[in-house]
Design a protein around this motif. Sequence first.
Motif, PDB file in Angstrom:
ATOM      1  N   ALA A  66       1.579  -8.846   1.690  1.00 19.57           N
ATOM      2  CA  ALA A  66       2.029  -7.568   1.109  1.00 19.57           C
ATOM      3  C   ALA A  66       0.878  -6.853   0.414  1.00 19.57           C
ATOM      4  N   LEU A  67       0.008  -7.611  -0.261  1.00 22.43           N
ATOM      5  CA  LEU A  67      -1.144  -7.005  -0.936  1.00 22.43           C
ATOM      6  C   LEU A  67      -2.071  -6.336   0.062  1.00 22.43           C
ATOM      7  N   ARG A  68      -2.343  -6.992   1.168  1.00 22.85           N
ATOM      8  CA  ARG A  68      -3.222  -6.394   2.169  1.00 22.85           C
ATOM      9  C   ARG A  68      -2.604  -5.119   2.752  1.00 22.85           C
ATOM     10  N   GLU A  69      -1.298  -5.105   2.911  1.00 15.20           N
ATOM     11  CA  GLU A  69      -0.643  -3.900   3.411  1.00 15.20           C
ATOM     12  C   GLU A  69      -0.730  -2.771   2.398  1.00 15.20           C
ATOM     13  N   LEU A  70      -0.520  -3.097   1.120  1.00 15.75           N
ATOM     14  CA  LEU A  70      -0.620  -2.076   0.073  1.00 15.75           C
ATOM     15  C   LEU A  70      -2.052  -1.569  -0.075  1.00 15.75           C
ATOM     16  N   ASP A  71      -3.016  -2.464   0.001  1.00 20.43           N
ATOM     17  CA  ASP A  71      -4.422  -2.060  -0.116  1.00 20.43           C
ATOM     18  C   ASP A  71      -4.832  -1.123   1.010  1.00 20.43           C
ATOM     19  N   GLY A  72      -4.342  -1.412   2.207  1.00 14.98           N
ATOM     20  CA  GLY A  72      -4.739  -0.595   3.345  1.00 14.98           C
ATOM     21  C   GLY A  72      -6.210  -0.798   3.689  1.00 14.98           C
ATOM     22  N   PRO A  73      -6.754   0.046   4.549  1.00 11.71           N
ATOM     23  CA  PRO A  73      -8.144  -0.135   4.991  1.00 11.71           C
ATOM     24  C   PRO A  73      -9.193   0.244   3.950  1.00 11.71           C
ATOM     25  N   GLY A  74      -8.801   0.971   2.916  1.00 10.42           N
ATOM     26  CA  GLY A  74      -9.798   1.467   1.965  1.00 10.42           C
ATOM     27  C   GLY A  74     -10.012   0.615   0.734  1.00 10.42           C
ATOM     28  N   LEU A  75      -9.273  -0.489   0.595  1.00 15.34           N
ATOM     29  CA  LEU A  75      -9.375  -1.319  -0.610  1.00 15.34           C
ATOM     30  C   LEU A  75      -9.182  -2.771  -0.217  1.00 15.34           C
TER      31      LEU A  75
END
Length: 267
Positions: free
Chosen positions: A130-139
């Motif tokens: 879920a964290l990787r999805e929330l971060d997206g490609p820019g974070l």
Amino acid sequence: MVKPFRFGVVAPLMGDVATWRDSARRIADLGYSTFLVPDFPLTQPAPAPMLATVAADTGLRVGAWVYASPFRPPWMTAWEAHSLSLLTEGRFEFGIGTGRPGIEDELRDKGLPVVRPAERLAEIGATIAALRELDGPGLHTPVTMAVLGPKARALAAEIADTVTFALGPQPRAEVARLAADFRDRPDIELALAVPVVGDAVAAHMGPPDTDPAALRAVDAVTVLPADPVAAAEEIQRRREEMGFSYFIFGAAEAGRLAPLVAELTGR
């Protein structure tokens, strides 16, 4: 591959807020890279507002050492971690584990479900997804996993940026075996929490019954000599022999170990 040294401090809020904030500023001035707080509900404020406060007061990186996965639903924990990454402009490091020994009693006291260790580990995987999805490609929020068993180590090898071991009195040789799977990975940093320096046990880093003499007797790596010169030599040995490059101390020892930190980081 030899990774550069860095050092962090676990600093729970044990007294008044003003004194704690002053200690954060002192830790920043002493050359440490990371200010860390434990996840002990009701014994201090929640980690997120504490870390946001320190990030606003100092230029330190901040992190949880470590979130206990059973206390919060995975998506909620991920949202909190992502939010801290945004608000600190990338200075937040997300530490997470399945919970310290005895956490089952804490969960019952708080009316939370008690789940098996395997389910807690699955919750960590769901949290990071879920964290990787929330971060997206820019974070990319750096993730530290506290592990011990083979399933936890396998998951950490897949999803963690930093790996630490939930150690007790394990002797040096056993810790070296745990570290062997990670030490040559260029994408993973090995961290070692050192709750005992000399005979002093750091608050919220070691259990109340920690016996420094017993740890020294088994050559445990969770203890360092009180003498800073000897401690520096031992830290260098642990990097050379096992690959640990990130060392975590308690706040009470931060000042005494500051010359060591300066020497090993070249500051």
